[in-house]
Design an enzyme around this catalytic site. Sequence first.
Site, PDB file in Angstrom:
ATOM      1  N   SER A 135       0.867  -1.164   0.000  1.00  0.00           N
ATOM      2  CA  SER A 135       0.000   0.000   0.000  1.00  0.00           C
ATOM      3  C   SER A 135       0.908   1.220   0.000  1.00  0.00           C
ATOM      4  O   SER A 135       1.730   1.379   0.897  1.00  0.00           O
ATOM      5  CB  SER A 135      -0.874  -0.031   1.248  1.00  0.00           C
ATOM      6  OG  SER A 135      -1.583   1.179   1.378  1.00  0.00           O
ATOM      7  N   LYS A 161      -1.275  -1.096  -4.299  1.00  0.00           N
ATOM      8  CA  LYS A 161      -2.440  -0.301  -3.904  1.00  0.00           C
ATOM      9  C   LYS A 161      -1.962   1.123  -3.704  1.00  0.00           C
ATOM     10  O   LYS A 161      -0.933   1.343  -3.069  1.00  0.00           O
ATOM     11  CB  LYS A 161      -3.021  -0.883  -2.621  1.00  0.00           C
ATOM     12  CG  LYS A 161      -3.915   0.052  -1.820  1.00  0.00           C
ATOM     13  CD  LYS A 161      -4.648  -0.712  -0.735  1.00  0.00           C
ATOM     14  CE  LYS A 161      -4.737   0.078   0.560  1.00  0.00           C
ATOM     15  NZ  LYS A 161      -5.424  -0.687   1.638  1.00  0.00           N
ATOM     16  N   LYS A 163      -3.102   5.073  -2.442  1.00  0.00           N
ATOM     17  CA  LYS A 163      -4.087   5.870  -1.710  1.00  0.00           C
ATOM     18  C   LYS A 163      -4.510   7.033  -2.598  1.00  0.00           C
ATOM     19  O   LYS A 163      -3.662   7.647  -3.270  1.00  0.00           O
ATOM     20  CB  LYS A 163      -3.453   6.411  -0.425  1.00  0.00           C
ATOM     21  CG  LYS A 163      -3.094   5.312   0.568  1.00  0.00           C
ATOM     22  CD  LYS A 163      -4.352   4.762   1.201  1.00  0.00           C
ATOM     23  CE  LYS A 163      -4.029   3.798   2.332  1.00  0.00           C
ATOM     24  NZ  LYS A 163      -5.237   3.298   2.992  1.00  0.00           N
ATOM     25  N   ASP A 188      -7.341   3.023  -2.771  1.00  0.00           N
ATOM     26  CA  ASP A 188      -8.033   3.073  -1.476  1.00  0.00           C
ATOM     27  C   ASP A 188      -8.278   4.540  -1.141  1.00  0.00           C
ATOM     28  O   ASP A 188      -7.334   5.330  -1.051  1.00  0.00           O
ATOM     29  CB  ASP A 188      -7.158   2.417  -0.396  1.00  0.00           C
ATOM     30  CG  ASP A 188      -7.849   2.325   0.961  1.00  0.00           C
ATOM     31  OD1 ASP A 188      -9.001   2.784   1.085  1.00  0.00           O
ATOM     32  OD2 ASP A 188      -7.224   1.788   1.903  1.00  0.00           O
ATOM     33  N   GLU A 213     -11.253   0.637  -2.903  1.00  0.00           N
ATOM     34  CA  GLU A 213     -11.511   0.332  -1.497  1.00  0.00           C
ATOM     35  C   GLU A 213     -12.123   1.543  -0.793  1.00  0.00           C
ATOM     36  O   GLU A 213     -11.616   2.664  -0.915  1.00  0.00           O
ATOM     37  CB  GLU A 213     -10.174  -0.054  -0.852  1.00  0.00           C
ATOM     38  CG  GLU A 213     -10.264  -0.522   0.590  1.00  0.00           C
ATOM     39  CD  GLU A 213      -8.880  -0.915   1.133  1.00  0.00           C
ATOM     40  OE1 GLU A 213      -7.927  -1.083   0.334  1.00  0.00           O
ATOM     41  OE2 GLU A 213      -8.753  -1.037   2.360  1.00  0.00           O
ATOM     42  N   ASP A 238     -13.721  -1.730   3.615  1.00  0.00           N
ATOM     43  CA  ASP A 238     -12.761  -1.832   4.719  1.00  0.00           C
ATOM     44  C   ASP A 238     -13.463  -1.271   5.961  1.00  0.00           C
ATOM     45  O   ASP A 238     -14.149  -2.011   6.697  1.00  0.00           O
ATOM     46  CB  ASP A 238     -11.486  -1.044   4.335  1.00  0.00           C
ATOM     47  CG  ASP A 238     -10.444  -0.938   5.443  1.00  0.00           C
ATOM     48  OD1 ASP A 238     -10.692  -1.438   6.553  1.00  0.00           O
ATOM     49  OD2 ASP A 238      -9.366  -0.340   5.225  1.00  0.00           O
ATOM     50  N   LYS A 262      -9.462  -7.131   8.450  1.00  0.00           N
ATOM     51  CA  LYS A 262      -8.446  -6.679   9.419  1.00  0.00           C
ATOM     52  C   LYS A 262      -8.934  -7.154  10.771  1.00  0.00           C
ATOM     53  O   LYS A 262     -10.040  -6.791  11.186  1.00  0.00           O
ATOM     54  CB  LYS A 262      -8.383  -5.144   9.458  1.00  0.00           C
ATOM     55  CG  LYS A 262      -7.660  -4.487   8.306  1.00  0.00           C
ATOM     56  CD  LYS A 262      -7.632  -2.982   8.488  1.00  0.00           C
ATOM     57  CE  LYS A 262      -7.052  -2.321   7.244  1.00  0.00           C
ATOM     58  NZ  LYS A 262      -7.377  -0.887   7.171  1.00  0.00           N
ATOM     59  N   GLY A 290      -3.798  -4.060   6.378  1.00  0.00           N
ATOM     60  CA  GLY A 290      -2.667  -3.770   7.262  1.00  0.00           C
ATOM     61  C   GLY A 290      -2.890  -2.467   7.998  1.00  0.00           C
ATOM     62  O   GLY A 290      -3.679  -1.624   7.559  1.00  0.00           O
TER      63      GLY A 290
HETATM   64  O1  SMG Z   1       0.168  -1.793   6.806  1.00  0.00           O
HETATM   65  O2  SMG Z   1       1.112  -1.355   4.895  1.00  0.00           O
HETATM   66  C1  SMG Z   1       0.248  -1.157   5.760  1.00  0.00           C
HETATM   67  C2  SMG Z   1      -0.778  -0.073   5.495  1.00  0.00           C
HETATM   68  C3  SMG Z   1      -1.950  -0.574   4.750  1.00  0.00           C
HETATM   69  O3  SMG Z   1      -3.131   1.108   3.582  1.00  0.00           O
HETATM   70  C4  SMG Z   1      -3.037   0.473   4.602  1.00  0.00           C
HETATM   71  N1  SMG Z   1      -3.864   0.651   5.643  1.00  0.00           N
HETATM   72  O4  SMG Z   1      -7.156   1.856   4.974  1.00  0.00           O
HETATM   73  O5  SMG Z   1      -6.255   0.022   4.443  1.00  0.00           O
HETATM   74  C5  SMG Z   1      -6.177   1.125   4.983  1.00  0.00           C
HETATM   75  C6  SMG Z   1      -4.925   1.623   5.669  1.00  0.00           C
HETATM   76  C7  SMG Z   1      -5.234   2.010   7.067  1.00  0.00           C
HETATM   77  C8  SMG Z   1      -4.074   2.402   7.904  1.00  0.00           C
HETATM   78  S1  SMG Z   1      -3.473   3.971   7.579  1.00  0.00           S
HETATM   79  C9  SMG Z   1      -2.309   4.253   8.783  1.00  0.00           C
HETATM   80 MG    MG Z   2      -8.327   0.666   3.593  1.00  0.00          MG
END
Ligand code: SMG
Ligand code: MG
Length: 370
Positions: A135, A161, A163, A188, A213, A238, A262, A290
């Site tokens: 991500s 992925k 953001k 996401d 997402e 999510d 999660k 994650g």
């Molecule tokens: O653990 O590599 C990781 C981050 C994965 O993008 C990630 N998590 O919305 O899925 C999500 C985000 C939430 C955490 S942001 C700190």
């Molecule tokens: Mg997410």
Amino acid sequence: MRIERAELRVVSIPLIHPFETSFGRESEKTCLLLRLDCEGAVGWGECVAMSGPWYSEETTGTARLVLAEHILPLVLGRDFDTGDDVCRALARVRGNRMAQAALETACLDALARSQSVSLAQLLGGVRTEIESGVSIGIQESPEALVRNVERELSAGYKRIKIKIKPGADHEYVRAVRREFPHVPLMVDANSAYTLADADRLAELDHFALMMIEQPLAHDDVLDHSILAGRIKTPICLDESVHSAEDARKALDLEACRVVNIKSGRLGGLTESVRTHDLCLKRATPVWCGGMLETNIGRAANVALSSLPGFTLPGDVAASARYFEHDVALPNFELTLGGTIAVPEGPGSGVEVDTRRLDQVTLLREEFTAG
Ligand code: SMG
Ligand code: MG
């Protein structure tokens, strides 16, 4: 197996790369770690609540309070033989799922160790390795994002992925697609859009994304089901799924075609397995999300990802992407095939490095029965 003692720590560890999402930027990982001592077996759980209520309502502070004042008193001095036993003991607790998950994960780790099986085996895992994705946070420019994607692909990751948020979406996705037309790619939004953005989100259909997402509100399912009728890209939920029941309702409403699992958000590994089982029955692919975990939480994610319904690469990447020195070892490494090996030893497969843990501990509390 009786829970005799608990130790709660607030830790803060610098991240190698700051991580930016539509809700903010993290430069440090602050979280709670929970140790349970159970008749000779030790188990660890990581609470993934963030320092502030940005991803979910819970924070490190609320989770510490709820664990100390409400959850630990319910379980200290009591016996547990399964995850279901732990869920029953916590049945009175509403919400506060990340706090509950930390407790339950530590119990299952101790349970697996006491039975000399791996956490993956205890959960019903079937894989010896899991497919790993990354991500990538919001970058300062599309060019910077492309360079980042390039680096992760050459490291061997199987799926990317990125953001997104309004103002940092199409341009970024287009730049990555132009450079890497065939790479498994998803986005996401962490709830950064509303239904009023449906037309703009529909334009993402041109980029052959695996999924989008959580485009809409963190507590919504209905609008996602309306959006699903207006875009071709599959929606993955999510933030809005907190239980297997939530997943069932989302699927009944056709609000999503993929579910991010999660364990923190779902209140533990047991509820995660239930959600996985439901999705498997309904032919809905799942993948493991994650929360920038230390190796303690990462080990639990790897174990969970070894279940049969986790058919898509998740956000469970190699330890080296996150911290210079983790609090538990060994680190999870990426194989040449873009996978991570599922530990076979007893419990989660990682051991806490007490010296390192002490260095990053801000606060430490101990609890015993009575
Ligand atoms: O653990 O590599 C990781 C981050 C994965 O993008 C990630 N998590 O919305 O899925 C999500 C985000 C939430 C955490 S942001 C700190
Ligand atoms: Mg997410």
